[in-house]
Design a protein around this motif. Structure first.
Motif, PDB file in Angstrom:
ATOM      1  N   ILE A 167       5.383   2.716  -2.828  1.00  0.00           N
ATOM      2  CA  ILE A 167       4.082   2.916  -1.923  1.00  0.00           C
ATOM      3  C   ILE A 167       3.634   4.226  -2.552  1.00  0.00           C
ATOM      4  N   LEU A 168       2.330   4.433  -2.281  1.00  0.00           N
ATOM      5  CA  LEU A 168       1.625   5.728  -2.714  1.00  0.00           C
ATOM      6  C   LEU A 168       1.871   6.805  -1.547  1.00  0.00           C
ATOM      7  N   CYS A 169       2.217   8.089  -2.153  1.00  0.00           N
ATOM      8  CA  CYS A 169       2.438   9.156  -1.157  1.00  0.00           C
ATOM      9  C   CYS A 169       2.065  10.394  -1.926  1.00  0.00           C
ATOM     10  N   ARG A 256       7.312  15.520   4.807  1.00  0.00           N
ATOM     11  CA  ARG A 256       7.022  16.565   3.649  1.00  0.00           C
ATOM     12  C   ARG A 256       6.161  15.552   2.624  1.00  0.00           C
ATOM     13  N   LEU A 257       6.281  14.298   3.048  1.00  0.00           N
ATOM     14  CA  LEU A 257       4.949  13.495   2.235  1.00  0.00           C
ATOM     15  C   LEU A 257       4.262  12.589   3.328  1.00  0.00           C
ATOM     16  N   VAL A 258       3.116  12.124   2.940  1.00  0.00           N
ATOM     17  CA  VAL A 258       2.349  11.103   3.899  1.00  0.00           C
ATOM     18  C   VAL A 258       1.897  10.160   2.932  1.00  0.00           C
ATOM     19  N   ALA A 259       1.915   8.850   3.417  1.00  0.00           N
ATOM     20  CA  ALA A 259       1.418   7.665   2.735  1.00  0.00           C
ATOM     21  C   ALA A 259      -0.016   7.685   2.445  1.00  0.00           C
ATOM     22  N   VAL A 260      -0.473   7.318   1.206  1.00  0.00           N
ATOM     23  CA  VAL A 260      -1.828   7.185   0.914  1.00  0.00           C
ATOM     24  C   VAL A 260      -2.208   5.645   0.682  1.00  0.00           C
ATOM     25  N   LEU A 261      -3.130   5.603   1.036  1.00  0.00           N
ATOM     26  CA  LEU A 261      -3.897   4.149   1.024  1.00  0.00           C
ATOM     27  C   LEU A 261      -2.511   3.271   1.437  1.00  0.00           C
TER      28      LEU A 261
END
Length: 303
Positions: A167-169, A256-261
Protein backbone atom coordinates in the motif's frame (compact mmCIF):
# COMPACT_ATOMS: atom_id res chain seq x y z
CA UNK A 1 41.60 -48.57 -4.79
CA UNK A 2 38.03 -47.41 -5.49
CA UNK A 3 38.14 -44.93 -8.37
CA UNK A 4 34.39 -44.22 -8.44
CA UNK A 5 33.21 -40.77 -7.27
CA UNK A 6 32.32 -40.86 -3.58
CA UNK A 7 29.07 -39.35 -2.31
CA UNK A 8 30.81 -37.23 0.33
CA UNK A 9 33.18 -35.85 -2.30
CA UNK A 10 30.27 -34.98 -4.59
CA UNK A 11 28.55 -33.25 -1.71
CA UNK A 12 31.70 -31.25 -0.89
CA UNK A 13 32.17 -30.47 -4.59
CA UNK A 14 28.70 -28.88 -4.68
CA UNK A 15 29.58 -26.67 -1.72
CA UNK A 16 32.82 -25.53 -3.36
CA UNK A 17 30.96 -24.76 -6.58
CA UNK A 18 28.40 -22.74 -4.65
CA UNK A 19 31.05 -20.77 -2.72
CA UNK A 20 33.59 -20.46 -5.57
CA UNK A 21 36.18 -20.90 -2.84
CA UNK A 22 38.11 -23.69 -1.14
CA UNK A 23 38.78 -21.48 1.89
CA UNK A 24 35.13 -20.53 2.45
CA UNK A 25 34.07 -24.17 2.02
CA UNK A 26 36.68 -25.26 4.57
CA UNK A 27 35.40 -22.61 7.00
CA UNK A 28 31.77 -23.63 6.58
CA UNK A 29 32.50 -27.34 6.99
CA UNK A 30 34.98 -26.92 9.85
CA UNK A 31 37.89 -28.62 8.07
CA UNK A 32 41.22 -27.42 6.72
CA UNK A 33 41.66 -26.03 3.22
CA UNK A 34 44.11 -28.88 2.60
CA UNK A 35 41.37 -31.43 3.26
CA UNK A 36 39.05 -29.70 0.80
CA UNK A 37 41.79 -29.56 -1.86
CA UNK A 38 42.63 -33.23 -1.34
CA UNK A 39 39.00 -34.39 -1.65
CA UNK A 40 38.49 -32.33 -4.82
CA UNK A 41 41.71 -33.79 -6.25
CA UNK A 42 40.44 -37.30 -5.51
CA UNK A 43 37.15 -36.50 -7.24
CA UNK A 44 38.98 -35.10 -10.26
CA UNK A 45 41.03 -38.27 -10.35
CA UNK A 46 37.90 -40.40 -10.20
CA UNK A 47 36.16 -38.61 -13.09
CA UNK A 48 39.48 -38.06 -14.91
CA UNK A 49 38.66 -34.41 -15.60
CA UNK A 50 39.75 -31.05 -14.21
CA UNK A 51 36.67 -29.60 -12.49
CA UNK A 52 37.83 -26.13 -11.43
CA UNK A 53 39.82 -23.24 -12.79
CA UNK A 54 41.95 -22.13 -9.84
CA UNK A 55 43.21 -18.61 -9.06
CA UNK A 56 44.61 -17.13 -5.86
CA UNK A 57 41.26 -15.55 -5.03
CA UNK A 58 38.58 -17.97 -6.19
CA UNK A 59 37.77 -21.07 -8.18
CA UNK A 60 35.29 -21.48 -11.02
CA UNK A 61 33.85 -24.50 -12.76
CA UNK A 62 35.36 -25.77 -15.99
CA UNK A 63 33.07 -26.95 -18.79
CA UNK A 64 33.49 -30.50 -17.49
CA UNK A 65 32.89 -29.22 -13.97
CA UNK A 66 29.56 -27.75 -15.04
CA UNK A 67 28.45 -31.18 -16.26
CA UNK A 68 29.61 -32.92 -13.10
CA UNK A 69 27.92 -30.23 -10.98
CA UNK A 70 24.54 -30.80 -12.63
CA UNK A 71 24.75 -34.54 -11.98
CA UNK A 72 26.24 -34.16 -8.50
CA UNK A 73 23.34 -31.96 -7.37
CA UNK A 74 20.86 -34.55 -8.61
CA UNK A 75 22.73 -37.44 -6.98
CA UNK A 76 23.05 -35.70 -3.60
CA UNK A 77 19.39 -34.63 -3.64
CA UNK A 78 18.21 -38.10 -4.68
CA UNK A 79 20.15 -39.74 -1.84
CA UNK A 80 18.60 -37.29 0.63
CA UNK A 81 15.13 -37.97 -0.77
CA UNK A 82 15.74 -41.70 -0.48
CA UNK A 83 16.64 -41.24 3.18
CA UNK A 84 13.47 -39.24 3.73
CA UNK A 85 11.34 -41.91 2.05
CA UNK A 86 12.84 -44.60 4.27
CA UNK A 87 12.26 -42.59 7.44
CA UNK A 88 8.82 -41.11 6.82
CA UNK A 89 7.22 -43.39 9.39
CA UNK A 90 9.17 -41.53 12.07
CA UNK A 91 7.14 -38.43 11.02
CA UNK A 92 10.13 -36.29 11.94
CA UNK A 93 11.90 -34.41 9.14
CA UNK A 94 15.68 -34.38 9.21
CA UNK A 95 18.63 -33.18 7.17
CA UNK A 96 19.75 -29.91 5.61
CA UNK A 97 17.24 -27.34 4.42
CA UNK A 98 18.72 -24.30 2.65
CA UNK A 99 16.25 -21.41 2.58
CA UNK A 100 16.49 -17.91 1.13
CA UNK A 101 14.27 -14.86 1.43
CA UNK A 102 14.41 -11.07 1.19
CA UNK A 103 16.07 -9.13 4.01
CA UNK A 104 13.11 -7.32 5.53
CA UNK A 105 10.67 -10.20 5.46
CA UNK A 106 13.36 -12.66 6.45
CA UNK A 107 14.39 -10.74 9.55
CA UNK A 108 10.97 -9.61 10.74
CA UNK A 109 8.66 -12.49 9.80
CA UNK A 110 10.52 -15.57 8.60
CA UNK A 111 13.20 -15.75 11.32
CA UNK A 112 10.72 -16.16 14.23
CA UNK A 113 8.83 -18.82 12.26
CA UNK A 114 12.00 -20.79 11.53
CA UNK A 115 13.02 -20.53 15.18
CA UNK A 116 9.85 -22.35 16.14
CA UNK A 117 10.29 -24.82 13.26
CA UNK A 118 13.77 -25.68 14.55
CA UNK A 119 12.42 -26.10 18.08
CA UNK A 120 9.66 -28.41 16.89
CA UNK A 121 11.86 -30.48 14.57
CA UNK A 122 15.35 -30.64 16.11
CA UNK A 123 16.63 -33.10 13.49
CA UNK A 124 16.40 -30.41 10.81
CA UNK A 125 19.52 -28.41 9.90
CA UNK A 126 18.30 -25.02 8.69
CA UNK A 127 20.52 -22.59 6.77
CA UNK A 128 19.06 -19.19 5.84
CA UNK A 129 20.40 -16.53 3.50
CA UNK A 130 18.69 -13.14 3.07
CA UNK A 131 19.19 -11.78 -0.44
CA UNK A 132 17.59 -8.72 -2.01
CA UNK A 133 18.22 -9.89 -5.57
CA UNK A 134 16.84 -12.53 -7.95
CA UNK A 135 17.87 -16.04 -6.91
CA UNK A 136 18.52 -19.09 -9.08
CA UNK A 137 17.41 -21.87 -6.75
CA UNK A 138 19.08 -24.71 -8.62
CA UNK A 139 22.41 -23.07 -9.43
CA UNK A 140 22.76 -21.58 -5.95
CA UNK A 141 21.74 -24.76 -4.16
CA UNK A 142 18.65 -23.48 -2.35
CA UNK A 143 15.78 -25.86 -1.67
CA UNK A 144 13.24 -23.20 -0.71
CA UNK A 145 12.70 -19.51 -1.43
CA UNK A 146 10.14 -17.60 0.65
CA UNK A 147 9.27 -14.82 -1.75
CA UNK A 148 6.98 -11.80 -1.78
CA UNK A 149 5.40 -10.89 -5.10
CA UNK A 150 5.47 -12.45 -8.53
CA UNK A 151 7.07 -15.78 -9.45
CA UNK A 152 8.13 -15.53 -13.08
CA UNK A 153 10.62 -18.33 -13.74
CA UNK A 154 9.79 -21.82 -14.96
CA UNK A 155 10.96 -25.13 -13.59
CA UNK A 156 9.75 -24.35 -10.09
CA UNK A 157 6.71 -25.07 -7.95
CA UNK A 158 5.04 -22.21 -6.12
CA UNK A 159 2.59 -22.40 -3.25
CA UNK A 160 0.95 -19.34 -1.73
CA UNK A 161 1.47 -19.41 2.03
CA UNK A 162 0.05 -15.98 2.93
CA UNK A 163 -1.95 -13.22 1.30
CA UNK A 164 -0.37 -9.79 1.27
CA UNK A 165 -0.50 -6.49 -0.56
CA UNK A 166 1.60 -3.36 -0.78
CA UNK A 167 0.00 0.00 0.00
CA UNK A 168 0.99 3.63 -0.43
CA UNK A 169 1.76 5.63 2.68
CA UNK A 170 3.62 8.68 3.97
CA UNK A 171 4.10 10.55 7.24
CA UNK A 172 1.59 13.16 8.44
CA UNK A 173 4.41 15.73 8.27
CA UNK A 174 5.01 14.99 4.59
CA UNK A 175 1.30 15.27 3.78
CA UNK A 176 1.05 18.55 5.68
CA UNK A 177 3.99 19.98 3.74
CA UNK A 178 3.29 18.65 0.23
CA UNK A 179 -0.40 17.79 0.29
CA UNK A 180 -2.32 14.54 -0.16
CA UNK A 181 -2.28 13.13 -3.72
CA UNK A 182 -5.76 12.80 -5.17
CA UNK A 183 -4.87 10.56 -8.12
CA UNK A 184 -2.14 8.21 -9.29
CA UNK A 185 -1.06 10.76 -11.86
CA UNK A 186 -0.31 13.25 -9.07
CA UNK A 187 2.28 10.85 -7.65
CA UNK A 188 4.61 11.87 -10.49
CA UNK A 189 4.93 15.33 -8.93
CA UNK A 190 5.55 13.99 -5.41
CA UNK A 191 8.69 12.84 -3.65
CA UNK A 192 8.38 9.08 -3.81
CA UNK A 193 10.98 6.72 -2.37
CA UNK A 194 11.42 3.75 -4.71
CA UNK A 195 13.11 0.55 -3.62
CA UNK A 196 14.97 -2.08 -5.61
CA UNK A 197 13.39 -5.43 -4.79
CA UNK A 198 13.39 -8.80 -6.47
CA UNK A 199 10.04 -8.52 -8.24
CA UNK A 200 9.79 -4.78 -8.86
CA UNK A 201 11.04 -2.63 -11.71
CA UNK A 202 12.82 0.29 -10.07
CA UNK A 203 10.57 3.35 -9.81
CA UNK A 204 7.72 1.67 -11.68
CA UNK A 205 4.74 1.02 -9.42
CA UNK A 206 2.08 -1.36 -10.72
CA UNK A 207 -1.14 -0.94 -8.77
CA UNK A 208 -4.71 -2.16 -8.86
CA UNK A 209 -7.61 0.15 -8.14
CA UNK A 210 -11.20 0.95 -9.00
CA UNK A 211 -10.37 1.19 -12.70
CA UNK A 212 -8.29 -1.98 -12.81
CA UNK A 213 -4.53 -2.25 -13.23
CA UNK A 214 -2.48 0.92 -13.60
CA UNK A 215 1.21 1.81 -13.79
CA UNK A 216 2.86 4.99 -12.57
CA UNK A 217 6.51 6.00 -12.92
CA UNK A 218 7.74 7.65 -9.72
CA UNK A 219 10.94 9.18 -8.45
CA UNK A 220 12.47 11.44 -5.85
CA UNK A 221 15.75 12.42 -4.23
CA UNK A 222 15.98 9.25 -2.13
CA UNK A 223 15.99 5.56 -3.04
CA UNK A 224 17.38 2.38 -1.50
CA UNK A 225 17.54 -1.39 -1.83
CA UNK A 226 16.43 -2.03 1.75
CA UNK A 227 12.86 -1.87 2.97
CA UNK A 228 13.68 -0.93 6.54
CA UNK A 229 15.61 2.12 5.36
CA UNK A 230 12.79 3.18 3.06
CA UNK A 231 10.19 2.82 5.81
CA UNK A 232 12.25 4.94 8.21
CA UNK A 233 12.75 7.64 5.59
CA UNK A 234 8.99 7.76 5.10
CA UNK A 235 8.45 8.08 8.86
CA UNK A 236 11.00 10.91 8.86
CA UNK A 237 8.89 12.78 6.31
CA UNK A 238 10.98 12.35 3.17
CA UNK A 239 8.32 10.96 0.85
CA UNK A 240 5.72 8.40 -0.19
CA UNK A 241 6.50 4.69 -0.14
CA UNK A 242 4.90 1.49 -1.43
CA UNK A 243 5.32 -1.16 1.26
CA UNK A 244 3.72 -4.42 2.37
CA UNK A 245 0.92 -4.15 4.89
CA UNK A 246 2.83 -6.35 7.36
CA UNK A 247 5.68 -3.85 7.24
CA UNK A 248 3.71 -0.64 7.86
CA UNK A 249 0.56 -1.74 9.71
CA UNK A 250 2.03 -0.88 13.12
CA UNK A 251 3.26 2.52 11.92
CA UNK A 252 -0.18 3.38 10.53
CA UNK A 253 -1.93 2.27 13.72
CA UNK A 254 0.49 4.42 15.74
CA UNK A 255 -0.07 7.44 13.49
CA UNK A 256 3.52 7.65 12.26
CA UNK A 257 2.33 6.90 8.72
CA UNK A 258 -0.98 7.50 6.94
CA UNK A 259 -2.44 5.72 3.94
CA UNK A 260 -2.19 7.48 0.59
CA UNK A 261 -4.73 6.74 -2.17
CA UNK A 262 -6.20 3.85 -0.13
CA UNK A 263 -8.26 2.60 -3.08
CA UNK A 264 -5.03 1.45 -4.73
CA UNK A 265 -2.76 -1.44 -3.75
CA UNK A 266 -0.27 -3.85 -5.27
CA UNK A 267 -0.85 -7.61 -4.88
CA UNK A 268 2.21 -9.07 -3.14
CA UNK A 269 1.35 -12.48 -1.77
CA UNK A 270 3.95 -14.58 0.04
CA UNK A 271 5.00 -17.69 -1.88
CA UNK A 272 7.00 -20.79 -1.09
CA UNK A 273 9.04 -21.51 -4.23
CA UNK A 274 11.10 -24.66 -4.75
CA UNK A 275 12.56 -26.73 -7.61
CA UNK A 276 9.95 -29.02 -9.15
CA UNK A 277 12.12 -32.11 -8.67
CA UNK A 278 11.96 -31.61 -4.89
CA UNK A 279 8.16 -31.80 -4.82
CA UNK A 280 8.36 -35.22 -3.14
CA UNK A 281 10.61 -33.99 -0.31
CA UNK A 282 8.97 -34.73 3.03
CA UNK A 283 10.98 -32.15 4.97
CA UNK A 284 10.18 -29.49 2.38
CA UNK A 285 6.46 -30.29 2.52
CA UNK A 286 6.43 -30.19 6.32
CA UNK A 287 8.33 -26.90 6.35
CA UNK A 288 5.99 -25.23 3.85
CA UNK A 289 2.87 -26.45 5.68
CA UNK A 290 4.31 -25.23 8.96
CA UNK A 291 5.01 -21.75 7.56
CA UNK A 292 1.53 -21.56 6.06
CA UNK A 293 -0.02 -22.30 9.47
CA UNK A 294 2.40 -19.99 11.26
CA UNK A 295 1.63 -16.97 9.07
CA UNK A 296 -2.12 -17.62 9.31
CA UNK A 297 -1.93 -17.72 13.11
CA UNK A 298 0.33 -14.65 13.28
CA UNK A 299 -2.21 -12.57 11.37
CA UNK A 300 -0.12 -11.96 8.27
CA UNK A 301 -3.09 -12.85 6.06
CA UNK A 302 -5.07 -10.05 7.68
CA UNK A 303 -3.27 -7.55 5.42
Amino acid sequence: MNDEPQLDDLRLFCVVARNSSFSETARQLGVSKAVVSKRIALLEGAVKERLFHRTTRKVSLTAQGEIVHQWAQRIVEDVELMGEALSRERAEPSGLLRICSSTGFGRCRLAPALSELARRFPRLEIQVELLDRPVDLIDEGFQLDIRIGQVREGGVIKRRIARNRRILCASPAYIERFGMPQSLDELKAHRCIPIRERDQDFGRWELEGPGGAAVVKVGGPLSANNGEIVRQWAIDGHGIILRSTWDVRGEIEAGRLVAVLPDYAQPADVWAVFPSRLSVSAKLRICVEFLEDWFAQSGLNAG
